[in-house]
Enzyme design. Structure first.
Site, PDB file in Angstrom:
ATOM      1  N   HIS A  14      62.482 -30.755  48.327  1.00 46.47           N
ATOM      2  CA  HIS A  14      61.424 -31.167  47.403  1.00 46.47           C
ATOM      3  C   HIS A  14      60.126 -31.094  48.208  1.00 46.47           C
ATOM      4  O   HIS A  14      59.835 -31.969  49.032  1.00 46.47           O
ATOM      5  CB  HIS A  14      61.678 -32.583  46.887  1.00 46.47           C
ATOM      6  N   LYS A  35      50.907 -32.993  46.921  1.00 50.17           N
ATOM      7  CA  LYS A  35      51.389 -31.710  47.447  1.00 50.17           C
ATOM      8  C   LYS A  35      50.785 -30.528  46.686  1.00 50.17           C
ATOM      9  O   LYS A  35      50.233 -29.606  47.295  1.00 50.17           O
ATOM     10  CB  LYS A  35      52.925 -31.644  47.392  1.00 50.17           C
ATOM     11  N   ASP A  53      56.977 -27.623  44.215  1.00 48.41           N
ATOM     12  CA  ASP A  53      57.969 -28.630  43.849  1.00 48.41           C
ATOM     13  C   ASP A  53      59.304 -28.472  44.566  1.00 48.41           C
ATOM     14  O   ASP A  53      59.881 -29.450  44.989  1.00 48.41           O
ATOM     15  CB  ASP A  53      58.178 -28.702  42.334  1.00 48.41           C
ATOM     16  N   ARG A 106      45.281 -42.170  63.404  1.00 49.15           N
ATOM     17  CA  ARG A 106      44.000 -41.573  63.789  1.00 49.15           C
ATOM     18  C   ARG A 106      44.172 -40.601  64.950  1.00 49.15           C
ATOM     19  O   ARG A 106      43.572 -39.529  64.974  1.00 49.15           O
ATOM     20  CB  ARG A 106      43.023 -42.685  64.173  1.00 49.15           C
TER      21      ARG A 106
END
Length: 151
Positions: A14, A35, A53, A106
């Site tokens: 996925h 995504k 997908d 970060r």
């Protein structure tokens, strides 16, 4: 090696995948994490869709090749617009995995990798909805390709 054209292993994930200058980028994250949106922004910058997908990944010798499952080839889901048709590529070598998170570190460790079908693949973590996410994805891939060229 097996008799099926060198493919040792295969899986379907996925995820969403695009090719940037011929190099495959796999975008992973929870449902609704951005995504497809990140892929759309990359496509707008010149990338080509591989699959949205679901992505089929096959191991061939020491590389991983990404393709769309036949039922969704060339389809990209755009929230509020639905399923759109677009050009796509198949059999593209995976060079970078992007993990989408709301709050990436970060200063992550250098040389992050993920093992997929027994092969180490460089990865990075991005916040998909940041304005600069597409540019960061391109820069991450560029750094990886420079390392490969320098080896």
């Amino acid at each position: 090696m097996t008799d099926n054209a060198g493919v040792d292993d295969q899986t379907t994930l996925h995820a969403t995948a695009v090719a940037i200058s011929g190099s495959g980028v796999l975008i992973r994250g929870k449902s609704g994490s951005g995504k497809s949106d990140l892929a759309l922004r990359l496509i707008d910058r010149g990338a080509k869709l591989i699959s949205d997908d679901q992505v089929t990944i096959g191991r061939e010798d020491d590389q991983l090749l990404m393709s769309p499952p036949p039922t969704i080839a060339g389809k990209l889901e755009l929230r509020s617009l639905g399923i759109c048709e677009c050009e796509y590529l198949s059999g593209i070598a995976l060079r970078l995995i992007i993990e989408l998170k709301d709050q990436p570190e970060r200063f992550p460790m250098d040389n992050q990798v993920m093992i997929l079908l027994g092969i180490k693949v460089p990865c990075c973590t991005l916040a998909a909805m940041e304005t600069s996410a597409a540019i960061k994805a391109e820069w991450a891939l560029q750094r990886i390709m420079q390392r490969v060229a320098g080896s």
